[in-house]
Design an enzyme around this catalytic site. Structure first.
Site, mmCIF file in Angstrom:
data_model
loop_
_atom_site.group_PDB
_atom_site.id
_atom_site.type_symbol
_atom_site.label_atom_id
_atom_site.label_comp_id
_atom_site.label_asym_id
_atom_site.label_seq_id
_atom_site.Cartn_x
_atom_site.Cartn_y
_atom_site.Cartn_z
ATOM 1 C CG HIS A 52 -1.918 -1.067 1.253
ATOM 2 N ND1 HIS A 52 -2.991 -1.032 2.103
ATOM 3 C CD2 HIS A 52 -2.054 -2.207 0.538
ATOM 4 C CE1 HIS A 52 -3.750 -2.094 1.909
ATOM 5 N NE2 HIS A 52 -3.196 -2.833 0.956
ATOM 6 C CD GLU A 54 -1.635 4.783 3.295
ATOM 7 O OE1 GLU A 54 -2.685 5.428 3.341
ATOM 8 O OE2 GLU A 54 -1.524 3.703 2.663
ATOM 9 C CB CYS A 80 -6.142 -0.089 5.264
ATOM 10 S SG CYS A 80 -4.448 -0.747 5.182
ATOM 11 C CB CYS A 83 -1.553 1.761 6.127
ATOM 12 S SG CYS A 83 -1.216 0.882 4.579
#
Length: 154
Positions: A52, A54, A80, A83
């Site tokens: 992801h 991040e 999420c 993250c």
């Protein structure tokens, strides 16, 4: 700091646009407001579902020697659960995001519906400052049903 994250959001959006799943994030020096690094979701390119924006950003920032407690992460969407946990563990000073998890779910983008604030509330660590809805006028269009992929999580 508010002005710095608002100025940084267009850079996060620029990182997001080329991604199949359009999530982007940038690292901002909390003292100067300078954008130090950026990343996008690359799960489609490398088959790594943890890639992801991040997490990729945090890995690259750590490798480059950036002091994360003196930085903010500006993300196109609310991080999420995975993250968010990583952001808390790394000790970033602040997290700013545009589109909320609730909006992502409403737009049909699958998410684990566990807000960043809930994760920080349950953490024994000093939580980052959180800015919500930062430049959502730029980020929400990335995820609306006409633009967002509907086949999996970010």
């Amino acid at each position: 700091m508010k002005d710095a994250v608002e100025r940084a959001m267009p850079a996060a959006v620029a990182w997001a646009r080329p991604a199949r799943r359009p999530f982007g994030a940038v690292l901002v020096d909390a003292a100067t407001g300078a954008v130090l690094a950026g990343a996008r979701n690359t799960t489609e390119h490398n088959g790594d579902m943890t890639a992801h924006a991040e997490l990729t950003l945090l890995r690259e920032a750590a490798a480059a020697g950036h002091r994360l407690p003196s930085c903010a992460v500006v993300s196109t969407a609310e991080p999420c659960a995975m993250c968010a946990g990583a952001l808390v563990w790394t000790g970033v000073r602040a997290v700013a995001y545009g589109t909320s998890l609730a909006a992502l779910v409403a737009y049909g983008v699958p998410q684990i519906d566990l807000p960043l604030t809930e994760i920080t509330r349950r953490s024994p660590f000093t939580p980052p400052a959180v800015a919500r809805g930062v430049r959502a006028d730029l980020t929400d269009p990335l995820y609306r049903p006409s633009a967002a992929p509907q086949d999996g999580a970010p």
